[in-house]
Scaffold this motif. Structure first.
Motif, PDB file in Angstrom:
ATOM      1  N   THR D  96       0.847  -1.180   0.000  1.00  0.00           N
ATOM      2  CA  THR D  96       0.000   0.000   0.000  1.00  0.00           C
ATOM      3  C   THR D  96       0.890   1.241   0.000  1.00  0.00           C
ATOM      4  O   THR D  96       2.100   1.149   0.180  1.00  0.00           O
ATOM      5  N   VAL D  97       0.260   2.388  -0.160  1.00  0.00           N
ATOM      6  CA  VAL D  97       0.990   3.662  -0.139  1.00  0.00           C
ATOM      7  C   VAL D  97       1.718   3.801   1.192  1.00  0.00           C
ATOM      8  O   VAL D  97       2.897   4.150   1.251  1.00  0.00           O
ATOM      9  N   GLU D  98       0.997   3.477   2.275  1.00  0.00           N
ATOM     10  CA  GLU D  98       1.595   3.647   3.596  1.00  0.00           C
ATOM     11  C   GLU D  98       2.803   2.729   3.768  1.00  0.00           C
ATOM     12  O   GLU D  98       3.853   3.147   4.246  1.00  0.00           O
ATOM     13  N   GLN D  99       2.630   1.465   3.344  1.00  0.00           N
ATOM     14  CA  GLN D  99       3.745   0.516   3.478  1.00  0.00           C
ATOM     15  C   GLN D  99       4.956   1.003   2.704  1.00  0.00           C
ATOM     16  O   GLN D  99       6.084   0.955   3.183  1.00  0.00           O
ATOM     17  N   ASN D 100       4.717   1.496   1.493  1.00  0.00           N
ATOM     18  CA  ASN D 100       5.808   2.025   0.673  1.00  0.00           C
ATOM     19  C   ASN D 100       6.580   3.099   1.424  1.00  0.00           C
ATOM     20  O   ASN D 100       7.797   3.034   1.554  1.00  0.00           O
ATOM     21  N   LEU D 101       5.821   4.046   1.945  1.00  0.00           N
ATOM     22  CA  LEU D 101       6.488   5.166   2.583  1.00  0.00           C
ATOM     23  C   LEU D 101       7.152   4.743   3.885  1.00  0.00           C
ATOM     24  O   LEU D 101       8.206   5.255   4.261  1.00  0.00           O
ATOM     25  N   ARG D 102       6.523   3.756   4.560  1.00  0.00           N
ATOM     26  CA  ARG D 102       7.118   3.318   5.814  1.00  0.00           C
ATOM     27  C   ARG D 102       8.460   2.606   5.573  1.00  0.00           C
ATOM     28  O   ARG D 102       9.379   2.731   6.358  1.00  0.00           O
ATOM     29  N   ILE D 103       8.524   1.867   4.455  1.00  0.00           N
ATOM     30  CA  ILE D 103       9.809   1.248   4.112  1.00  0.00           C
ATOM     31  C   ILE D 103      10.864   2.341   3.979  1.00  0.00           C
ATOM     32  O   ILE D 103      11.979   2.232   4.489  1.00  0.00           O
ATOM     33  N   GLY D 104      10.460   3.433   3.310  1.00  0.00           N
ATOM     34  CA  GLY D 104      11.387   4.552   3.151  1.00  0.00           C
ATOM     35  C   GLY D 104      11.823   5.082   4.504  1.00  0.00           C
ATOM     36  O   GLY D 104      13.007   5.331   4.739  1.00  0.00           O
ATOM     37  N   ALA D 105      10.858   5.216   5.417  1.00  0.00           N
ATOM     38  CA  ALA D 105      11.164   5.756   6.731  1.00  0.00           C
ATOM     39  C   ALA D 105      12.105   4.845   7.502  1.00  0.00           C
ATOM     40  O   ALA D 105      13.105   5.283   8.067  1.00  0.00           O
ATOM     41  N   GLN D 106      11.808   3.549   7.488  1.00  0.00           N
ATOM     42  CA  GLN D 106      12.653   2.660   8.291  1.00  0.00           C
ATOM     43  C   GLN D 106      14.009   2.440   7.653  1.00  0.00           C
ATOM     44  O   GLN D 106      14.997   2.251   8.347  1.00  0.00           O
ATOM     45  N   ALA D 107      14.057   2.496   6.316  1.00  0.00           N
ATOM     46  CA  ALA D 107      15.356   2.359   5.649  1.00  0.00           C
ATOM     47  C   ALA D 107      16.263   3.506   6.074  1.00  0.00           C
ATOM     48  O   ALA D 107      17.463   3.339   6.231  1.00  0.00           O
ATOM     49  N   HIS D 108      15.644   4.681   6.266  1.00  0.00           N
ATOM     50  CA  HIS D 108      16.431   5.835   6.663  1.00  0.00           C
ATOM     51  C   HIS D 108      16.783   5.766   8.137  1.00  0.00           C
ATOM     52  O   HIS D 108      17.871   6.122   8.562  1.00  0.00           O
ATOM     53  N   ARG D 109      15.851   5.259   8.938  1.00  0.00           N
ATOM     54  CA  ARG D 109      16.010   5.284  10.392  1.00  0.00           C
ATOM     55  C   ARG D 109      17.031   4.243  10.866  1.00  0.00           C
ATOM     56  O   ARG D 109      17.863   4.523  11.709  1.00  0.00           O
ATOM     57  N   PHE D 110      16.941   3.004  10.337  1.00  0.00           N
ATOM     58  CA  PHE D 110      17.810   1.932  10.841  1.00  0.00           C
ATOM     59  C   PHE D 110      18.833   1.518   9.799  1.00  0.00           C
ATOM     60  O   PHE D 110      18.496   1.327   8.631  1.00  0.00           O
ATOM     61  N   ARG D 111      20.045   1.323  10.249  1.00  0.00           N
ATOM     62  CA  ARG D 111      21.046   0.750   9.347  1.00  0.00           C
ATOM     63  C   ARG D 111      20.809  -0.763   9.239  1.00  0.00           C
ATOM     64  O   ARG D 111      20.746  -1.339   8.164  1.00  0.00           O
ATOM     65  N   LEU D 112      20.672  -1.405  10.423  1.00  0.00           N
ATOM     66  CA  LEU D 112      20.279  -2.817  10.479  1.00  0.00           C
ATOM     67  C   LEU D 112      18.838  -2.844  10.963  1.00  0.00           C
ATOM     68  O   LEU D 112      18.527  -2.320  12.030  1.00  0.00           O
ATOM     69  N   GLN D 113      17.988  -3.465  10.193  1.00  0.00           N
ATOM     70  CA  GLN D 113      16.570  -3.420  10.535  1.00  0.00           C
ATOM     71  C   GLN D 113      16.289  -4.300  11.758  1.00  0.00           C
ATOM     72  O   GLN D 113      16.689  -5.454  11.806  1.00  0.00           O
ATOM     73  N   PRO D 114      15.589  -3.764  12.758  1.00  0.00           N
ATOM     74  CA  PRO D 114      15.291  -4.577  13.943  1.00  0.00           C
ATOM     75  C   PRO D 114      14.235  -5.655  13.633  1.00  0.00           C
ATOM     76  O   PRO D 114      13.439  -5.500  12.712  1.00  0.00           O
ATOM     77  N   PHE D 115      14.283  -6.725  14.398  1.00  0.00           N
ATOM     78  CA  PHE D 115      13.379  -7.845  14.108  1.00  0.00           C
ATOM     79  C   PHE D 115      12.599  -8.272  15.329  1.00  0.00           C
ATOM     80  O   PHE D 115      11.755  -9.123  15.270  1.00  0.00           O
TER      81      PHE D 115
END
Lengths: 391, 285, 308, 251
Positions: D96-115
């Motif tokens: 969705t639009v939100e998911q797309n943008l959230r990926i952008g946000a988390q890609a910027h926020r975390f170097r290693l994505q938390p799990f």
């Protein structure tokens, strides 16, 4: 947190353990037959099944007054699957496990049958560990061991006055062990080793190795290969006339089944035989007649050994008159089969290995009703020359 | 020298199998896991034809033709609907095919080993360079070379080959040029299957004919085509030669290391040139 | 949609629990354990495939080596079952990392081929060269089960709890992973690696992470299988095992949480059930695989989603 | 004197025997918007790919704010503040639009994505996505699967995605390609808004847009920079008119 969870789980387990106790009514004698019915050893397993079926029909599918129910499981020529199927059969409460072909599978299954205290009848796998280092109270072998096969091969080489042997050996543990033992035996007989090659299981071209052997100056070729590789090596050997240059021999290297696969090139190949349908014992004549009536062919060595072991076992179970597995096992460990298909077989209490005679044969063209390639028995070795006394 | 000849015969056998696999990949973009099963079926059909006609030569014609026909049917029924989808579906379908083909063979021919004798005149051996070499092997080398020549001629010099190449490089463009891409795909799959049939027949006198024969050979084929570059006949020739010679000379010096050596060669190629040694923009030829 | 996924996972857990409580006969338990163990494998596999889009054909290596690692630590090292499982996960992870480091250099089908070949190489080395360690073609019989709290885990009805607990933990972990930023990032890498990279996501690194985690779960499953069978052998390293797990994941519905589990249930149940009625089990399974491939592009999970 | 926000020196890119860029040098001053024009095949997109790290250089260097980024992979350049959009819409198609943008946000926020926690445990990610959606005019369609959006909306989303990484330098590769007439004005206005406070390198064929948005124009041909100048002088240059504007405007 995790500790607490596992604590709760343990408590639950303990509670549930209290409410068990399956009182089993014995409405049938269940045999779990684990055999390769597909894959490279499929033909072997199928023959063993046929032999076993004759053993059951001979007693109207009954033992201890109850019908015999055999559950056949296909191990697909894989130890993994054999173990999987055995585990399942054991969980279904079988009274006897029958099988396997490959020694690795048999050894793995023995761990399970020992754990579950279920009798286990082995009629083909030859690895010495089965009745040696890894022997168990519950597993019995009514057929040949590697040591016995090796003793026959060494004796054969001596009687044939072979001076130098070349070895082509499948590169796996049993093959290497067997070859090492054989070399030691040959050394005591003053037979030299002209050379040796270890080749992966599944090798698709043997011609270079055969060429090396024929140029080595050896007059005997020990082909220690398994499964389809026997056919591959003999087919390719026949094309270059290897058996005219040296005596070719091995363990289970040739019989009627393999002869059909290799074709006319089989003639003159020498091999140990676990059993042969031409044995003249009364039980064998009866068995061969029943087998031919049912399947319209002569029983192979796999079928013969399967029949012999299973019928011996069921007769022993019958003599105990009860359903106590421990008593069956004790009785079998002390039993002697005076009228087996190959004469007297005696179960050795010390290692659960049946002592018996050994056969060696050479492939000839079959005449009349016989298969196109038929084994002719050339040597019969007494049990006393093949077995070291139990320690 | 005799090792070279034997190596050549191994290479040719490998090539006959790998050629079909690589052609199918080049045109259809499908890795046909069932290629080994087709090869096995080919060997059994050859056995049957040999038993029926009493000679090897009819088997060499009947078996590939039957396989090609089976290939047509398989492509239509199972692969055609899957081209638009991702790779795993095609792999899955060919995996399913393996099981089906093995079942068919089991039902029809059973578990017994089957045997195919070389044609009269090609039995026995000749002495060459101090070794006895089976006549049949010399035939295999000649026959393999003829197939290679035919494939090259067919793909490089004929109109059909031009169509094949066009359709493999750009199916959409080929379609707009009036080429029936579906038909081309069917034909290529049939050709590949037919080559598997030839391979099975040729292997018959050398190897045991049994159910598991396809299972063991397919990895060899993968190795050959991956080394040469998927979808590339020239590469398949080279890969087959490389592996065939590795096998032959390996047997001479260190038979127990052959398999590992093969994989080391393969991985080295993959690391240096992941797309294979002969990968070109054109996927065919 | 997320709530539905949770519901489905809970249902699975409930079914697995009720099997133990309602049909505690050995045969059924054994079958259920087999399904759960393969489910762990398939769930792990789908982290690499369904989530990240890496079609691996070498997962049998992680699975089989997990079994060996567990056998070694327990049989030779004398360690307990827990340590064995940890060793298996570590082995699976390390091997997966090595595979991924080599194979992520190529993409698509070449990734599949490369992992296939690496897996075969591991299998070959184990079977032929490291016979002393691996038991060669015979494998290693006698892999122990846990001996915790004085309970006899050699009884299937007790070992069941171990398997069930690990199955539920894996389901939970995978569910969480899929919803976590990492899971979302992996999904992004699958859908559009170029875009993901341009957003600042280290695509190569995340692929490595995905395959490594996937390998750890595969190793865990292998160790549990070794425990269930009390055997670790070379056949678990072979490419047909890799093929099986791909089949299960795709048939069930790759890229969903419960899809891989459904695939395992389908294939194992078919094997069990068909063999009661016919000798031609494998041929029929082959036919069913082909039909499912043709007519169920999203697997069983997709069927259920379409209806809901 | 401050270093240019983005600069490249003698950049050469080859594909096999074909030289796509040969010795391109370009400086973009901080805060400027530069338009890149030239006929098809001139190497404009290749230059952007080279700058953003999608293709490897055969020779030359690239610097961002005076810092050499030549060897860095694409994601590292993105983290360093270099964002780009694509000529063909490049978003996450099954989200969705939100998911797309959230990926952008988390890609910027975390170097290693938390799990270890669901993404919902970081409410600021969703908040950032929402804020960006508002900025690019997609606030009312956050739950829409992106496949259902119009072309113009997808363009806006793509731009939004690019902005999630908070780039200081933006590379825009034909941001108006495929945008319909009705949506054109809105999209141009969006780009105009976005370019303020950022350094922008823009490929665009629509000369009206180029004239309106850019401070300077760089003309490329056959993998080289042909000339550089302010919009008016470029438009007036006879070489450019001959080589490009004369017959290429429609391309």
């Amino acid at each position: 947190m995790r500790m607490r969870v596992s604590g709760i789980a343990a408590a639950t387990v303990a509670t549930l353990m209290a409410c068990v106790g399956p009182a089993m009514a014995q409405d049938s004698f269940k045999i779990g037959g684990v055999l390769p019915l597909s894959g490279a050893f499929g033909i072997v397993g199928e023959n063993m099944r046929r032999g076993a079926v004759i053993a059951l029909e001979e007693r109207d599918n009954k033992v201890l007054g109850k019908p015999i129910q055999v559950i056949w499981e296909d191990s697909e020529t894989s130890t993994q699957v054999a173990v999987q199927k055995t585990t399942r059969l054991l969980s279904q409460g079988v009274h006897t496990i029958f099988g396997e072909v490959s020694s690795g599978s048999t050894l793995a299954m023995m761990k399970l049958t020992e754990q579950r205290k279920v009798p286990h009848i082995v009629t083909l796998s030859a690895d010495d560990r089965i009745t040696g280092a890894d022997k168990t109270r519950y597993a019995f072998r009514t057929s040949n061991s590697v040591a016995m096969e090796n003793a026959m091969i060494g004796e054969f080489a001596r009687r044939q006055k072979i001076a130098k042997v070349y070895g082509i050996v499948a590169d796996y543990q049993v093959g290497r062990d067997m070859w090492t033992a054989l070399k030691a035996d040959l050394a005591t007989k003053n037979i030299a080793i002209a050379g040796e090659d270890f080749t992966p299981i599944g090798t698709k071209d043997y011609s270079i190795l055969l060429d090396k052997a024929s140029k080595s100056g050896a007059d005997g070729l020990m082909l220690l290969v398994v499964g389809g590789d026997v056919v591959t090596s003999l087919k390719q050997g026949a094309d270059v006339g290897i058996k005219d240059k040296m005596k070719v021999f091995g363990t289970m290297l040739m019989d009627e089944t393999l002869g059909q696969a290799v074709g006319p090139g089989s003639i003159g190949i020498n091999s140990t035989l676990r059993y042969h349908f031409t044995e003249r014992s009364p039980r064998n004549q009866k068995f061969v007649a029943a087998y031919r009536a049912k399947y319209n062919e002569y029983p192979s060595q796999y079928a013969g050994e399967a029949y012999d072991g299973l019928s011996w076992w069921l007769d022993t179970v019958e003599t105990t008159g009860g359903w106590d597995k421990e008593k069956w096992v004790d009785a079998f460990a002390n039993s002697t089969r005076f009228d087996s298909v190959e004469g007297v077989k005696k179960m050795r209490r010390c290692d659960n290995q049946a002592s018996q005679i050994g056969l060696f044969g050479t492939a000839v063209a079959g005449t009349g009703e016989l298969p196109p390639v038929t084994m002719k028995i050339t040597e019969t070795f007494g049990a006393e020359t093949l077995f070291k006394p139990c320690s | 020298m005799s090792t070279l000849i034997i190596g050549l015969s191994i290479s040719m056998l490998l090539f006959l199998l790998a050629a079909g696999l690589t052609l199918i990949f080049g045109m259809l973009g499908v890795i046909n896991f069932a290629h080994g099963a087709l090869y096995m079926l080919g060997a059994y059909l050859a056995f049957q034809a040999h038993a029926t006609f009493g000679s090897f030569w009819p088997a060499l014609i009947v078996s590939p033709l039957c396989l090609a026909a089976a290939g047509l049917a398989i492509e239509r029924l199972t692969l055609r609907p899957l081209y638009p989808r991702t790779h795993e579906f095609q792999l899955l379908a060919t995996f399913g095919l393996i099981l089906v083909i093995e079942e068919v063979v089991r039902v029809v021919w059973g578990l017994d080993y089957r045997h195919l004798t070389p044609p009269p005149g090609l039995t026995g051996s000749v002495a060459l360079f101090g070794s006895d070499i089976a006549r049949y092997r010399l035939f295999v080398i000649g026959f393999g070379a003829a197939v290679i020549a035919a494939l090259f001629f067919g793909i490089e010099r004929t109109k059909l080959g031009l169509v094949l190449r066009a359709a493999s490089v750009n199916p959409t463009m080929a379609a707009t040029l009036g080429i029936d891409v579906n038909l081309v795909r069917s034909l290529v799959f049939a050709l590949g299957a037919g080559l598997a049939g030839i391979g099975g027949t040729i292997a018959g006198p050398l190897l045991p004919i049994q159910l598991s024969m396809g299972f063991t050979i397919i990895l060899d084929c993968f190795i050959v085509v991956v080394i040469g570059g998927l979808g590339n006949i020239k590469g398949a020739v080279f890969g087959a030669l490389l592996i065939g010679m590795t096998r032959a000379f390996g047997q001479l010096y260190a038979p127990e290391w052959i398999d590992i050596a093969t994989y080391v060669v393969l991985l080295a190629v993959l690391l240096v040139r992941p797309q294979g040694l002969f990968a070109a923009k054109e996927r065919l030829a | 949609m997320i709530a539905r996924e949770t519901l489905a996972a809970l249902t699975l857990g409930a079914v697995a629990l009720s099997v133990r409580l309602l049909w505690p006969d050995d045969g059924t338990l054994y079958f259920a354990m087999l399904v759960m163990i393969w489910s762990i494998f398939a769930l792990g596999y789908d982290i690499s495939f369904g989530l990240t889009g890496l079609l691996s054909f070498g997962h049998a290596a992680f699975f089989g080596m997990g079994a060996y690692a567990a056998a070694w630590t327990m049989q030779r090292g004398g360690a307990g079952f827990g340590t064995g499982l940890a060793a298996a996960m570590l082995m699976g992870a390390v091997l997966a990392l090595a595979f991924a480091a080599l194979a992520t250099r190529v993409s698509g089908l070449f990734f599949a081929l490369m992992t296939l070949m690496l897996g075969e190489l591991v299998s070959l080395i184990m079977t032929t060269r490291l016979r002393g360690l691996s038991g060669g073609v015979d494998g290693l019989p006698g892999v122990p089960r846990p001996d915790w709290f004085g309970v006899d885990f050699f009884e299937n009805r007790h070992f069941y709890w171990v398997v069930l607990a690990l199955f539920l933990l894996t389901l939970l972990a995978c569910g969480l992973l899929r919803r976590s930023p990492l899971g979302q990032a992996l999904l992004a890498v699958r859908q559009n690696p170029v875009r993901a990279g341009q957003l600042g996501l280290d695509v190569a690194l995340h692929r490595l992470i995905a395959v490594t985690v996937s390998g750890a779960f595969s190793g865990l499953a292998g160790a549990l299988l070794a425990g269930l069978m009390m055997y670790a052998g070379p056949q678990t390293l072979g490419w047909r095992i890799s093929g099986d797990v791909v089949i299960m994941a795709v048939l069930g519905g790759s890229g969903t949480l419960i899809g891989p589990v459904l695939g395992v249930v389908l294939v194992e149940a078919l094997r069990e059930w068909l063999s009661l009625y016919t000798q031609h089990t494998y041929g029929l399974i082959g036919l069913i695989i082909i039909l499912c491939t043709l007519y169920l592009p999203r697997g069983i999970a997709g069927l259920w989603k379409a209806r809901a | 004197m401050t270093a240019p926000a983005l600069s490249c020196r003698d950049v050469t890119v080859r594909f096999g025997d074909f030289t796509a860029l040969s010795g391109v040098s370009l400086d973009v001053a901080a805060g400027a918007t530069i338009a890149l024009i030239g006929p098809n095949g001139a190497g404009k997109t290749t230059l952007i790919n080279a700058l953003s790290g999608r293709v490897a250089l055969a020779a030359g260097t690239i610097a961002l704010d005076g810092r050499d980024i030549t060897g860095l992979p694409a994601h590292a350049r993105a983290r360093a503040g270099l964002g780009r959009s694509f000529q063909i819409i490049n978003i996450f198609p099954d989200m969705t639009v939100e998911q797309n943008l959230r990926i952008g946000a988390q890609a910027h926020r975390f170097r290693l994505q938390p799990f270890w926690r669901p993404a919902a445990a970081w409410p600021e990610l969703a908040a950032q996505a929402r804020a960006m959606a508002e900025m690019v005019g997609l606030a009312d369609m956050l739950d829409q699967p992106v496949g259902r959006l119009s072309h113009g909306r997808q363009r806006a989303l793509e731009l939004g995605l690019t902005l999630m990484a908070e780039p200081r330098v933006l590379l825009l590769d034909e941001p108006l390609a495929g945008v319909g007439r009705q949506e054109l004005a809105a999209t141009v206005a969006l780009i105009d808004r976005v370019r303020r406070g950022r350094t922008v390198l823009l490929i665009e064929h629509n000369m009206d847009v180029v004239m309106a948005l850019s401070d300077e124009i760089v003309v490329m041909m056959a993998g080289q920079v042909l000339m550089r100048g302010d919009p008016a002088s470029v438009r007036a240059d006879p070489t450019v008119r001959r080589a490009y504007l004369g017959d290429g405007e429609a391309a």
